[in-house]
Write a protein that holds these residues in place. Sequence first.
Motif, PDB file in Angstrom:
ATOM      1  N   ALA A 100      -1.099   7.547  -1.832  1.00  0.00           N
ATOM      2  CA  ALA A 100      -0.224   7.595  -2.986  1.00  0.00           C
ATOM      3  C   ALA A 100       0.462   6.272  -3.141  1.00  0.00           C
ATOM      4  CB  ALA A 100       0.797   8.718  -2.828  1.00  0.00           C
ATOM      5  N   GLY A 101       1.269   6.163  -4.192  1.00  0.00           N
ATOM      6  CA  GLY A 101       2.006   4.937  -4.445  1.00  0.00           C
ATOM      7  C   GLY A 101       1.399   4.213  -5.608  1.00  0.00           C
ATOM      8  N   GLY A 102       2.239   3.461  -6.320  1.00  0.00           N
ATOM      9  CA  GLY A 102       1.731   2.669  -7.422  1.00  0.00           C
ATOM     10  C   GLY A 102       0.937   1.513  -6.897  1.00  0.00           C
ATOM     11  N   SER A 103      -0.004   1.044  -7.654  1.00  0.00           N
ATOM     12  CA  SER A 103      -0.818  -0.081  -7.206  1.00  0.00           C
ATOM     13  C   SER A 103      -0.153  -1.374  -7.604  1.00  0.00           C
ATOM     14  CB  SER A 103      -2.203   0.000  -7.836  1.00  0.00           C
ATOM     15  OG  SER A 103      -2.132  -0.165  -9.216  1.00  0.00           O
ATOM     16  N   GLY A 104       0.021  -2.272  -6.638  1.00  0.00           N
ATOM     17  CA  GLY A 104       0.474  -3.600  -6.975  1.00  0.00           C
ATOM     18  C   GLY A 104      -0.568  -4.242  -7.854  1.00  0.00           C
ATOM     19  N   GLY A 105      -0.157  -5.243  -8.635  1.00  0.00           N
ATOM     20  CA  GLY A 105      -1.115  -5.864  -9.527  1.00  0.00           C
ATOM     21  C   GLY A 105      -1.182  -5.147 -10.844  1.00  0.00           C
ATOM     22  N   ALA A 157     -15.413   4.494  -2.186  1.00  0.00           N
ATOM     23  CA  ALA A 157     -14.777   5.410  -3.137  1.00  0.00           C
ATOM     24  C   ALA A 157     -13.449   4.822  -3.590  1.00  0.00           C
ATOM     25  CB  ALA A 157     -14.539   6.779  -2.508  1.00  0.00           C
ATOM     26  N   VAL A 158     -13.123   5.061  -4.866  1.00  0.00           N
ATOM     27  CA  VAL A 158     -11.852   4.636  -5.444  1.00  0.00           C
ATOM     28  C   VAL A 158     -11.187   5.849  -6.074  1.00  0.00           C
ATOM     29  CG1 VAL A 158     -10.702   3.154  -7.136  1.00  0.00           C
ATOM     30  CG2 VAL A 158     -12.747   2.324  -5.938  1.00  0.00           C
ATOM     31  N   ASP A 159      -9.950   6.120  -5.702  1.00  0.00           N
ATOM     32  CA  ASP A 159      -9.174   7.207  -6.296  1.00  0.00           C
ATOM     33  C   ASP A 159      -7.976   6.570  -6.999  1.00  0.00           C
ATOM     34  OD1 ASP A 159      -7.717   9.386  -7.019  1.00  0.00           O
ATOM     35  OD2 ASP A 159      -7.462  10.204  -5.009  1.00  0.00           O
ATOM     36  N   SER A 209      -5.699   5.159  -3.892  1.00  0.00           N
ATOM     37  CA  SER A 209      -6.312   4.896  -2.598  1.00  0.00           C
ATOM     38  C   SER A 209      -7.724   4.381  -2.790  1.00  0.00           C
ATOM     39  CB  SER A 209      -6.333   6.158  -1.732  1.00  0.00           C
ATOM     40  OG  SER A 209      -7.308   7.071  -2.189  1.00  0.00           O
ATOM     41  N   VAL A 210      -8.180   3.629  -1.793  1.00  0.00           N
ATOM     42  CA  VAL A 210      -9.568   3.192  -1.752  1.00  0.00           C
ATOM     43  C   VAL A 210     -10.122   3.546  -0.377  1.00  0.00           C
ATOM     44  CG1 VAL A 210      -9.287   1.329  -3.418  1.00  0.00           C
ATOM     45  CG2 VAL A 210      -8.951   0.866  -0.982  1.00  0.00           C
ATOM     46  N   THR A 211     -11.427   3.822  -0.331  1.00  0.00           N
ATOM     47  CA  THR A 211     -12.090   4.129   0.927  1.00  0.00           C
ATOM     48  C   THR A 211     -13.154   3.084   1.181  1.00  0.00           C
ATOM     49  OG1 THR A 211     -11.707   6.501   0.613  1.00  0.00           O
ATOM     50  CG2 THR A 211     -13.374   5.865   2.225  1.00  0.00           C
ATOM     51  N   LEU A 212     -13.138   2.532   2.388  1.00  0.00           N
ATOM     52  CA  LEU A 212     -14.072   1.485   2.769  1.00  0.00           C
ATOM     53  C   LEU A 212     -15.121   2.039   3.717  1.00  0.00           C
ATOM     54  CD1 LEU A 212     -11.507  -1.403   3.402  1.00  0.00           C
ATOM     55  CD2 LEU A 212     -12.717  -0.840   1.289  1.00  0.00           C
ATOM     56  N   GLN A 213     -16.360   1.576   3.525  1.00  0.00           N
ATOM     57  CA  GLN A 213     -17.489   2.055   4.325  1.00  0.00           C
ATOM     58  C   GLN A 213     -17.823   1.047   5.415  1.00  0.00           C
ATOM     59  OE1 GLN A 213     -19.506   5.131   3.894  1.00  0.00           O
ATOM     60  NE2 GLN A 213     -19.789   4.412   6.010  1.00  0.00           N
ATOM     61  N   LEU A 214     -17.722   1.479   6.652  1.00  0.00           N
ATOM     62  CA  LEU A 214     -18.155   0.695   7.798  1.00  0.00           C
ATOM     63  C   LEU A 214     -19.379   1.377   8.397  1.00  0.00           C
ATOM     64  CD1 LEU A 214     -14.518   0.378   8.879  1.00  0.00           C
ATOM     65  CD2 LEU A 214     -15.927  -1.657   8.552  1.00  0.00           C
ATOM     66  N   ALA A 215     -20.073   0.689   9.292  1.00  0.00           N
ATOM     67  CA  ALA A 215     -21.320   1.243   9.817  1.00  0.00           C
ATOM     68  C   ALA A 215     -21.109   2.572  10.528  1.00  0.00           C
ATOM     69  CB  ALA A 215     -21.979   0.239  10.771  1.00  0.00           C
ATOM     70  N   GLY A 216     -19.945   2.713  11.189  1.00  0.00           N
ATOM     71  CA  GLY A 216     -19.725   3.922  11.968  1.00  0.00           C
ATOM     72  C   GLY A 216     -18.828   4.951  11.323  1.00  0.00           C
ATOM     73  N   GLY A 217     -18.472   4.771  10.053  1.00  0.00           N
ATOM     74  CA  GLY A 217     -17.597   5.728   9.389  1.00  0.00           C
ATOM     75  C   GLY A 217     -16.807   5.074   8.272  1.00  0.00           C
ATOM     76  N   THR A 218     -15.805   5.771   7.756  1.00  0.00           N
ATOM     77  CA  THR A 218     -15.022   5.272   6.630  1.00  0.00           C
ATOM     78  C   THR A 218     -13.547   5.163   7.013  1.00  0.00           C
ATOM     79  OG1 THR A 218     -14.657   7.506   5.750  1.00  0.00           O
ATOM     80  CG2 THR A 218     -16.579   6.286   4.932  1.00  0.00           C
ATOM     81  N   VAL A 219     -12.840   4.297   6.268  1.00  0.00           N
ATOM     82  CA  VAL A 219     -11.398   4.112   6.445  1.00  0.00           C
ATOM     83  C   VAL A 219     -10.753   4.196   5.070  1.00  0.00           C
ATOM     84  CG1 VAL A 219      -9.563   2.506   7.102  1.00  0.00           C
ATOM     85  CG2 VAL A 219     -11.639   2.681   8.496  1.00  0.00           C
ATOM     86  N   THR A 267      -6.182  -4.705 -11.010  1.00  0.00           N
ATOM     87  CA  THR A 267      -5.516  -3.458 -10.667  1.00  0.00           C
ATOM     88  C   THR A 267      -6.513  -2.560  -9.955  1.00  0.00           C
ATOM     89  OG1 THR A 267      -6.081  -2.165 -12.635  1.00  0.00           O
ATOM     90  CG2 THR A 267      -4.222  -3.699 -12.821  1.00  0.00           C
ATOM     91  N   ILE A 268      -6.049  -1.441  -9.472  1.00  0.00           N
ATOM     92  CA  ILE A 268      -6.945  -0.501  -8.800  1.00  0.00           C
ATOM     93  C   ILE A 268      -8.030  -0.004  -9.755  1.00  0.00           C
ATOM     94  CG2 ILE A 268      -5.517   1.529  -9.292  1.00  0.00           C
ATOM     95  CD1 ILE A 268      -6.305   2.560  -6.469  1.00  0.00           C
ATOM     96  N   ASP A 269      -7.724   0.019 -11.059  1.00  0.00           N
ATOM     97  CA  ASP A 269      -8.714   0.462 -12.044  1.00  0.00           C
ATOM     98  C   ASP A 269      -9.900  -0.485 -12.139  1.00  0.00           C
ATOM     99  OD1 ASP A 269      -7.287   2.754 -12.790  1.00  0.00           O
ATOM    100  OD2 ASP A 269      -6.024   1.590 -14.152  1.00  0.00           O
ATOM    101  N   ASP A 270      -9.734  -1.732 -11.649  1.00  0.00           N
ATOM    102  CA  ASP A 270     -10.815  -2.713 -11.703  1.00  0.00           C
ATOM    103  C   ASP A 270     -11.764  -2.614 -10.515  1.00  0.00           C
ATOM    104  OD1 ASP A 270      -9.962  -4.093 -14.112  1.00  0.00           O
ATOM    105  OD2 ASP A 270      -8.263  -4.818 -12.912  1.00  0.00           O
TER     106      ASP A 270
END
Length: 535
Positions: A23-28, A340-342, A347-357, A378-381
């Motif tokens: 949660a939280g507003g996105s900077g930018g 993934a981008v929400d 929030s954003v989710t990053l994909q690493l070889a062994g899982g996501t963050v 912005t996060i919308d971009d």
Amino acid sequence: MTKAALCRIIMLALAASLSGCGAGGSGGGIAAASTQGSGGGIGGTGATSSGTIDGFGSIFVNGVEFDTDEAEIEIDGNSASEDELGLGMVVLVTGTVNEGGVSGTATRVVFDQEVEGPVETIERDQDGDSMLITVLGVSVIAERTGTVFEATGFDTLVPGDVVEVSGFPNGEGQLRATRIEKKADFVPGISEVEVEGVVTGLTETRFTLGEIVVDYSNADLSGVPGGALEGGMLVEVHGTLENGLIEAFRVEQEGGVEDAFEVDEEVSVSGTITSFVTIGNFEVNGVTVDASNATLWPTDMVLGNGEIVQAEGSWDGSILRAREVDARRGRIEVEAAVTAVDAAGNSVTLQLAGGTVRVQLDSRTLLEDNTGLAEPMTIDDLRTGDFLEVEAIMVGDSLVATRIDRDDADDDVVQAPVESFATGSSVTLLGITYTTQGAEFENQDDMPLSSEQFYGAVQVGTLVKIKDEQTADGTADEVEFEFEGALDGGLEFENEPSEPNEPNEPNEPNEPNEPNEPNEPNEPNEPNEPNEPVE
């Protein structure tokens, strides 16, 4: 508990309910109507805020979105427009903040860079994450991720570039740059320069600022009280540079940030902690702070020299009585592609070889686009597949991003405290397990270690950086200990106060010479035999 802290707890709880998203507003540039965002809790009417510009729409400073439609904007003493403001600029905003501390209205925005001039030297660290540059004798620490670059880049900056630097003094005569903008190529005697410092060696026509000599014989001194310079005065010099001499055309007396504060006014100040004595006595960007009764965020944050924080509270005329002190920089880093981008949940989710963050954004997250696709970003971009470099703070079980850079695809990187390890085999960070067979190991000083040495020293909670080179496969290529108490470039470049020399061990007293054996007394001569009497 402050309103900002309460809002933060509510937002994080809400985030957990939204499918685990942040949660939280996105900077930018979050929507003005958003009520989400951490920090910025300086509710009330009149308020002054000093900190970096972290986003636009109008501008985000210290977690508050300030409407600048009617604001007077000043850059280097000249009237300007909002379009001339940039990410990472340290500005002073005067205005009002609405109840809740999320939005406000600026009446005045002032930006004045710390130094502008030609880059003289550049020294990069071994990891390629930070560098030390000198500009007009000022030492500047710049970071690949922590510094905003405009019209140049971390890898493209070269000596001779005229740059404008904004940042926070670290108390050791250096700046940690929040923004570096290239203005031009240096032309001796033509390019304009600007530098601040304390007047020493004052004569009728010249003085020195550190190692720089200034000729002020033809300068406008209307910005100096009575038009008379004095030794020890803090000044800002504008002029041209040639052969190490600044020909000044204007010299002005400089004051501190606190000169803009009103007694009992709500104040928010971001910067580096210096002159730390106790939690009730330290400075942030030169402003004296008492945080004895303040709420800390995160609650396990340890205050001390070198930490970059935001202090909020009331100004009593000489001290900022803080109600809240928040961390503004993190030591957790993740560099990977977006899976993934929400935007609704920020929030954003990053994909690493062994899982996501998963990483949450808030109203103080600075977003920078190094690909040139979106400005401001912005996060919308953000899109699936974008490669992001994220710096974050761990708050409970959540990662809250302090800044996000979009860049060209590169090696996956995770820097975080060790959660678990299997000696000689693997290390787990942020829930991602990396196999380490065949990896190169280094200590905090970038010196090589063997696998046995690394596993002999590592503990749960130790800060470690793992690089998984393209194409990432979950096997660590580089594993390095990192120093938790310093940002990139801290160990390599910051002028730490000299430790008192250990007293020399007293010389061992010389063994006393063995006393000479007394000479044996000469045997008394045998008395002469008396002569035989003469017959």
